[in-house]
Design a protein around this motif. Structure first.
Motif, PDB file in Angstrom:
ATOM      1  N   PHE A   1     -68.772  21.237  18.622  1.00 59.15           N
ATOM      2  CA  PHE A   1     -67.091  20.944  18.476  1.00 59.15           C
ATOM      3  C   PHE A   1     -66.918  19.745  19.403  1.00 59.15           C
ATOM      4  O   PHE A   1     -65.520  19.452  19.000  1.00 59.15           O
ATOM      5  CB  PHE A   1     -66.564  22.243  19.405  1.00 59.15           C
ATOM      6  CG  PHE A   1     -66.606  23.423  18.325  1.00 59.15           C
ATOM      7  CD1 PHE A   1     -65.298  23.285  17.182  1.00 59.15           C
ATOM      8  CD2 PHE A   1     -67.361  24.363  18.391  1.00 59.15           C
ATOM      9  CE1 PHE A   1     -65.266  24.330  16.511  1.00 59.15           C
ATOM     10  CE2 PHE A   1     -67.078  25.479  17.487  1.00 59.15           C
ATOM     11  CZ  PHE A   1     -66.223  25.368  16.639  1.00 59.15           C
TER      12      PHE A   1
ATOM     13  N   SER B   1     -64.178  17.546  17.043  1.00 62.57           N
ATOM     14  CA  SER B   1     -62.889  17.237  17.638  1.00 62.57           C
ATOM     15  C   SER B   1     -62.610  15.542  17.448  1.00 62.57           C
ATOM     16  O   SER B   1     -61.646  15.160  17.053  1.00 62.57           O
ATOM     17  CB  SER B   1     -62.917  17.555  19.230  1.00 62.57           C
ATOM     18  OG  SER B   1     -62.860  18.778  19.494  1.00 62.57           O
TER      19      SER B   1
ATOM     20  N   THR C   1     -59.722  14.003  15.187  1.00 62.71           N
ATOM     21  CA  THR C   1     -58.950  12.708  15.512  1.00 62.71           C
ATOM     22  C   THR C   1     -59.165  11.577  14.429  1.00 62.71           C
ATOM     23  O   THR C   1     -58.228  10.981  14.012  1.00 62.71           O
ATOM     24  CB  THR C   1     -59.413  12.268  16.994  1.00 62.71           C
ATOM     25  OG1 THR C   1     -59.381  13.137  17.921  1.00 62.71           O
ATOM     26  CG2 THR C   1     -58.765  10.802  17.375  1.00 62.71           C
TER      27      THR C   1
ATOM     28  N   ILE D   1     -57.048  15.531  20.891  1.00 70.04           N
ATOM     29  CA  ILE D   1     -56.894  16.910  21.517  1.00 70.04           C
ATOM     30  C   ILE D   1     -57.921  17.165  22.497  1.00 70.04           C
ATOM     31  O   ILE D   1     -58.891  16.470  22.686  1.00 70.04           O
ATOM     32  CB  ILE D   1     -57.097  17.967  20.043  1.00 70.04           C
ATOM     33  CG1 ILE D   1     -58.377  17.745  19.408  1.00 70.04           C
ATOM     34  CG2 ILE D   1     -56.021  17.951  19.137  1.00 70.04           C
ATOM     35  CD1 ILE D   1     -58.656  18.839  18.232  1.00 70.04           C
ATOM     36  N   ASP D   2     -57.632  18.322  23.061  1.00 64.40           N
ATOM     37  CA  ASP D   2     -58.657  18.532  24.179  1.00 64.40           C
ATOM     38  C   ASP D   2     -59.773  19.879  23.833  1.00 64.40           C
ATOM     39  O   ASP D   2     -60.539  20.420  24.937  1.00 64.40           O
ATOM     40  CB  ASP D   2     -58.071  19.120  25.424  1.00 64.40           C
ATOM     41  CG  ASP D   2     -57.180  20.395  25.391  1.00 64.40           C
ATOM     42  OD1 ASP D   2     -57.365  20.834  24.295  1.00 64.40           O
ATOM     43  OD2 ASP D   2     -56.756  20.917  26.281  1.00 64.40           O
ATOM     44  N   ALA D   3     -59.913  19.892  22.368  1.00 68.10           N
ATOM     45  CA  ALA D   3     -60.855  21.228  22.074  1.00 68.10           C
ATOM     46  C   ALA D   3     -62.314  20.734  22.331  1.00 68.10           C
ATOM     47  O   ALA D   3     -63.133  21.796  22.192  1.00 68.10           O
ATOM     48  CB  ALA D   3     -60.470  21.225  20.596  1.00 68.10           C
ATOM     49  N   HIS D   4     -62.551  19.344  22.660  1.00 68.91           N
ATOM     50  CA  HIS D   4     -63.910  19.096  22.933  1.00 68.91           C
ATOM     51  C   HIS D   4     -64.511  19.564  24.405  1.00 68.91           C
ATOM     52  O   HIS D   4     -65.391  19.648  24.613  1.00 68.91           O
ATOM     53  CB  HIS D   4     -64.329  17.478  22.778  1.00 68.91           C
ATOM     54  CG  HIS D   4     -63.359  16.724  23.816  1.00 68.91           C
ATOM     55  ND1 HIS D   4     -61.897  16.843  23.804  1.00 68.91           N
ATOM     56  CD2 HIS D   4     -63.749  15.897  24.759  1.00 68.91           C
ATOM     57  CE1 HIS D   4     -61.469  16.234  24.673  1.00 68.91           C
ATOM     58  NE2 HIS D   4     -62.461  15.495  25.386  1.00 68.91           N
TER      59      HIS D   4
ATOM     60  N   ASN E   1     -62.513  25.084  24.683  1.00 68.78           N
ATOM     61  CA  ASN E   1     -62.870  25.811  23.717  1.00 68.78           C
ATOM     62  C   ASN E   1     -63.436  27.367  24.165  1.00 68.78           C
ATOM     63  O   ASN E   1     -63.786  27.413  25.099  1.00 68.78           O
ATOM     64  CB  ASN E   1     -63.540  25.213  22.655  1.00 68.78           C
ATOM     65  CG  ASN E   1     -64.879  24.599  23.129  1.00 68.78           C
ATOM     66  OD1 ASN E   1     -65.750  25.490  23.518  1.00 68.78           O
ATOM     67  ND2 ASN E   1     -65.071  23.318  23.263  1.00 68.78           N
TER      68      ASN E   1
ATOM     69  N   GLY F   1     -54.820  22.377  21.603  1.00 68.71           N
ATOM     70  CA  GLY F   1     -55.782  21.509  20.876  1.00 68.71           C
ATOM     71  C   GLY F   1     -56.994  22.330  19.980  1.00 68.71           C
ATOM     72  O   GLY F   1     -57.263  22.047  18.929  1.00 68.71           O
ATOM     73  N   TRP F   2     -57.243  23.394  20.637  1.00 68.22           N
ATOM     74  CA  TRP F   2     -58.204  24.566  20.011  1.00 68.22           C
ATOM     75  C   TRP F   2     -57.499  25.062  18.961  1.00 68.22           C
ATOM     76  O   TRP F   2     -58.192  25.030  17.570  1.00 68.22           O
ATOM     77  CB  TRP F   2     -58.602  25.469  20.817  1.00 68.22           C
ATOM     78  CG  TRP F   2     -59.717  26.500  20.181  1.00 68.22           C
ATOM     79  CD1 TRP F   2     -59.191  27.720  20.000  1.00 68.22           C
ATOM     80  CD2 TRP F   2     -60.981  26.314  19.535  1.00 68.22           C
ATOM     81  NE1 TRP F   2     -60.272  28.660  19.374  1.00 68.22           N
ATOM     82  CE2 TRP F   2     -61.129  27.754  19.148  1.00 68.22           C
ATOM     83  CE3 TRP F   2     -61.767  25.489  19.678  1.00 68.22           C
ATOM     84  CZ2 TRP F   2     -62.560  27.883  18.592  1.00 68.22           C
ATOM     85  CZ3 TRP F   2     -62.979  25.542  18.962  1.00 68.22           C
ATOM     86  CH2 TRP F   2     -63.335  26.849  18.293  1.00 68.22           C
TER      87      TRP F   2
ATOM     88  N   LEU G   1     -57.252  22.366  16.092  1.00 72.33           N
ATOM     89  CA  LEU G   1     -58.597  22.115  15.461  1.00 72.33           C
ATOM     90  C   LEU G   1     -59.024  23.210  14.372  1.00 72.33           C
ATOM     91  O   LEU G   1     -59.712  22.942  13.438  1.00 72.33           O
ATOM     92  CB  LEU G   1     -59.793  21.833  16.492  1.00 72.33           C
ATOM     93  CG  LEU G   1     -61.205  21.787  16.149  1.00 72.33           C
ATOM     94  CD1 LEU G   1     -61.217  20.198  15.299  1.00 72.33           C
ATOM     95  CD2 LEU G   1     -62.164  21.957  17.359  1.00 72.33           C
TER      96      LEU G   1
END
Length: 351
Positions: free
Chosen positions: A299, A303, A307, A315-318, A321, A341-342, A345
């Motif tokens: 992930f 992510s 982008t 996003i902060d999904a990295h 999550n 962000g999650w 994604l």
């Protein structure tokens, strides 16, 4: 790239993308050609390297092609018949290989199979059979002798073949995927995995990505083929078993979704594996942390690809999550809760 033996004047008659998988593009297509004076149709699959969008370190179609070749030559594991691989980018723009399509259907992950699809339509006892057949297929891979045709798989990374080499590869994969970004939860987990590594982990052949989405099931719910061998490697069978358990949780508990009635629980899955593999499962909690780390790294890359596809939107999904949150809960770390962000994604509109 080899031509289809015994088939001349070949033409493509149809093609479609199943929409499954993010690590390589898959296209289903049919061809027709002349064979001994009559027209013959052959169903094929094209797998293309997704250059620039890879999820895995050193992603190379030749690795999974060689693994499937070895499985065809040295085992009775049901895998697709390979027809050829082409690394010359002038043909299609990217490396690719072609294989014959196998009978059966996979269990799609989108939409969630606990909510929609053919698994929902089955009776509880049939759902149990699907899961247990999949677990038995995983154990069948692990029963193979890796020194009988699979020795090349001991070159994944530095270190002795097995868990040592595997953990070294995971560490390099994280460095590559993170690309300088901080990953506090995953790095804490990786340190924990190093400190708590089992002393005597067995070495065997691993499928790498054993899920119902990579398994073909026939009308009788038996396994007809195992697909997607790009993460195949050597290590203890618990790595694959924990991956299967983690994916089960990811599409249920970790996403706030109830599992379908009839699906075996964690203890039943482990027991079925032990019976099929002929040995006891050890340190499964350790390997579940490892599975969460592996998926969390995927992930990080997903992510970054988001982008790249969405005009540079960050996003902060990295870091936030369900995988990093579960790692943190298990290791008593600060929990990075998934947020917008999650959700962005995972939205089909952005994938």
């Amino acid at each position: 790239m080899n031509k289809l033996p015994g088939l001349n004047d070949i033409e493509i008659t149809s093609h479609a993308s199943p929409g499954a998988g993010k690590s390589a593009e898959t296209i289903l297509f049919d061809v027709q050609g002349n064979a001994n004076g009559s027209r013959k149709r052959v169903e094929l699959v094209l797998r293309c390297q997704m250059e620039g969008m890879e999820l895995f370190l050193n992603a190379d179609l030749r690795w999974q092609y060689r693994v499937v070749e070895a499985l065809s030559a040295f085992s009775r594991i049901a895998v697709p018949e390979l027809l050829g691989i082409e690394m010359d980018r002038s043909v299609l723009g990217v490396p690719f290989f072609v294989m014959k399509r196998m009978p059966g259907r996979v269990l799609p992950q989108v939409p969630n199979y606990n909510l929609s699809g053919w698994l929902v339509d089955l009776a509880p006892a049939e759902r149990e059979r699907v899961w247990l057949n999949n677990v038995e297929a995983i154990a069948a891979v692990h029963r193979l002798a890796w020194r009988n045709g699979f020795e090349f798989m001991g070159q994944l990374d530095a270190g002795a073949p097995g868990l040592e080499q595997y953990l070294n590869h995971i560490a390099r994969w994280l460095d590559w995927a993170a690309d300088g970004d901080e990953q506090p939860t995953i790095r804490e987990a990786l340190d924990w995995l190093g400190r708590n590594r089992p002393a005597a982990a067995p070495v065997g052949l691993l499928w790498g990505d054993p899920t119902p989405a990579n398994t073909l099931f026939g009308p009788d719910l038996r396994v007809t083929a195992l697909l997607d061998w790009e993460m195949a490697c050597l290590g203890p069978g618990e790595i694959d078993l924990a991956w299967f358990l983690m994916f089960d949780s990811f599409y249920s508990r970790l996403r706030g979704v109830s599992r379908l009635p009839g699906l075996p629980d964690r203890a039943q899955i482990i027991s079925a594996y032990e019976q099929a593999a002929g040995r006891r499962v050890d340190n499964i909690e350790y390997y579940e942390i490892l599975a969460l780390v592996r998926f969390a790294i995927i992930f990080i890359r997903a992510s970054a690809n988001f982008t790249a596809r969405n005009q540079g939107e960050i996003i902060d999904a990295h870091t936030h999550n369900p995988l990093t949150a579960e790692i943190a809960r298990r290791l008593s770390l600060p929990v990075p809760q998934p947020g917008d962000g999650w959700n962005r994604l995972m939205s089909p509109r952005h994938n």
